[in-house]
Design a protein around this motif. Structure first.
Motif, PDB file in Angstrom:
ATOM      1  N   ARG A   1       1.269  39.262  12.377  1.00 27.03           N
ATOM      2  CA  ARG A   1       0.835  38.136  13.102  1.00 27.03           C
ATOM      3  C   ARG A   1       0.230  37.141  12.122  1.00 27.03           C
ATOM      4  NH1 ARG A   1      -1.650  40.117  18.548  1.00 27.03           N
ATOM      5  NH2 ARG A   1      -3.422  40.744  17.048  1.00 27.03           N
TER       6      ARG A   1
ATOM      7  N   GLU B   1       5.437  44.637  10.506  1.00 27.89           N
ATOM      8  CA  GLU B   1       5.439  43.792  11.623  1.00 27.89           C
ATOM      9  C   GLU B   1       3.980  43.172  11.514  1.00 27.89           C
ATOM     10  OE1 GLU B   1       8.029  43.237  13.345  1.00 27.89           O
ATOM     11  OE2 GLU B   1       9.093  44.935  12.442  1.00 27.89           O
TER      12      GLU B   1
ATOM     13  N   HIS C   1      -2.618  35.585   7.541  1.00 21.80           N
ATOM     14  CA  HIS C   1      -2.361  36.706   8.458  1.00 21.80           C
ATOM     15  C   HIS C   1      -3.212  37.699   8.867  1.00 21.80           C
ATOM     16  CE1 HIS C   1      -1.787  39.111   5.001  1.00 21.80           C
ATOM     17  NE2 HIS C   1      -0.978  38.184   4.429  1.00 21.80           N
TER      18      HIS C   1
ATOM     19  N   TRP D   1       4.191  33.443  18.388  1.00 18.05           N
ATOM     20  CA  TRP D   1       2.976  34.472  18.916  1.00 18.05           C
ATOM     21  C   TRP D   1       2.543  33.849  20.098  1.00 18.05           C
ATOM     22  CZ3 TRP D   1      -2.103  35.323  15.269  1.00 18.05           C
ATOM     23  CH2 TRP D   1      -2.817  36.118  15.984  1.00 18.05           C
TER      24      TRP D   1
ATOM     25  N   ARG E   1       4.618  35.542  14.995  1.00 10.31           N
ATOM     26  CA  ARG E   1       4.972  36.911  14.706  1.00 10.31           C
ATOM     27  C   ARG E   1       5.984  37.043  13.863  1.00 10.31           C
ATOM     28  NH1 ARG E   1       2.784  40.355  18.705  1.00 10.31           N
ATOM     29  NH2 ARG E   1       1.968  39.122  20.625  1.00 10.31           N
TER      30      ARG E   1
ATOM     31  N   PRO F   1       1.278  29.436  15.337  1.00 10.08           N
ATOM     32  CA  PRO F   1       1.092  30.701  15.306  1.00 10.08           C
ATOM     33  C   PRO F   1       2.405  31.562  15.378  1.00 10.08           C
ATOM     34  CG  PRO F   1       0.139  29.795  17.269  1.00 10.08           C
ATOM     35  CD  PRO F   1       1.161  28.784  16.500  1.00 10.08           C
TER      36      PRO F   1
END
Lengths: 135, 196
Positions: A67, A65, A84, A135, A116, A114
């Motif tokens: 962001r 995972e 990232h 995000w 995830r 932005p």
């Protein structure tokens, strides 16, 4: 034996004992630290594999995972370039290009968004984006 | 600064000291030209936060000891062509140890989008938060709408290009200056920019 000699010998013995103990245990602590770090990495890897399997991945694949911010979109190559944060167990914080498993995953993301995102694969070279959320 | 004790708080006092310090450095900075003067580092690059969107911010000083930095103050649309040229040379510059940090002279939450729409897209860090402070500080050294500062690995400004975005160095000329820095024999100490 004079009392001062006894005190001196005892102090010397204590100093030598402490020194030897410090060196011995210091090394042991370092080794334990390394062992702990390796075990932690193994546990994290197993957890990523478990997550990937739960999401229908093949054996040996992991899921990470992450962001980041979309920096470029190459629709024809099915590729996103993303700046990232660190992706633990895969990559340090940097700008990387990733493939998406299908054009649908990319959705309507555009440069500057932005996001995830979830990556799935066995190593960095075959890790592909399987999900994206804002995000 | 005892005279200001009742009027300024701690932070304001240090801001004033830093500002005066930067003003002091700005005047002789006109001696820094478009060519690197070998083995003569003296102007400390003022530190700033490199905040790119919601990502964890870094700082200019994080590059010390690792990479040279080309700080680019740009103004759109006048700088568009230059930014595209930099995006094209980013790979080559990166390989030679240079990171580009772009700072928009205008406040825009869409700075990444504005640059990302070019071809090739600009993939270097673009400051999206706090740019006005960076611009205000670096404009003391170069007041034009477009300016570029080559900062060596130790954190000193070594060359300044200031003026029309079209008058900026070609990649080859920039690489020549970078090469000059790479060939320097004496490595100066990291600047002590802590004024407290």
């Amino acid at each position: 034996m004079d009392a001062w000699r006894v005190v001196l010998v005892v102090n010397l013995a204590l100093a030598v004992g402490l020194g030897v103990g410090y060196v011995g245990w210091g090394r042991r602590v370092d080794a334990l630290d390394r062992e702990l770090e390796a075990t932690r990495a193994r546990v994290e890897r197993l957890e990523r594999e478990r997550q990937a399997r739960a999401a229908g991945a093949r054996a040996g694949e992991q899921q990470w995972e992450a962001r980041g911010i979309v920096r470029a979109v190459f629709p024809q190559a099915n590729m996103l370039v993303i700046t990232h944060e660190e992706i633990r167990g895969l990559l340090p914080a940097r700008t990387t290009s990733f493939q998406t498993v299908s054009p649908g995953v990319r959705g309507s993301v555009s440069v500057g968004d932005p996001i995830r995102f979830s990556l799935r694969g066995t190593v960095v070279d075959d890790a592909a984006i399987v999900a994206i959320t804002p995000w | 600064m005892p005279g200001f004790q009742s009027r300024l708080g701690d932070v304001e006092r240090w801001d004033a000291i830093n500002y005066i310090r930067a003003l002091g450095a700005a005047q002789p900075s006109s001696a820094i030209g478009r060519q690197v003067e070998p083995d003569r580092p003296w102007l400390i690059a003022p530190d700033f936060t490199v905040a790119v969107g919601p990502l964890a911010p870094g700082a200019l000083r994080d590059y010390r000891g690792r990479r040279m930095v080309l700080v680019v103050l740009y103004t759109l649309p006048a700088s568009r062509q230059r930014m595209t040229a930099l995006a094209k040379s980013y790979d080559v510059l990166s390989v030679t140890g240079v990171e580009i940090i772009a700072v928009p002279t205008h406040t825009s939450p869409d700075a990444l989008r504005e640059l990302g729409s070019s071809s090739p897209p600009a993939l270097f860090p673009v400051v999206t938060d706090g740019a006005p402070d960076v611009v205000a500080t670096y404009r003391m050294f170069a007041p034009e709408p477009h300016a570029e500062f080559l900062i060596d690995r130790q954190g000193y400004i070594r060359a300044i290009w200031n003026g029309d975005a079209g008058g900026m160095p070609e990649t080859a000329a920039l690489l020549k200056q970078v090469e000059q820095l790479n060939e320097e024999k004496s490595v100066p100490p990291f600047p002590d920019d802590h004024v407290h």
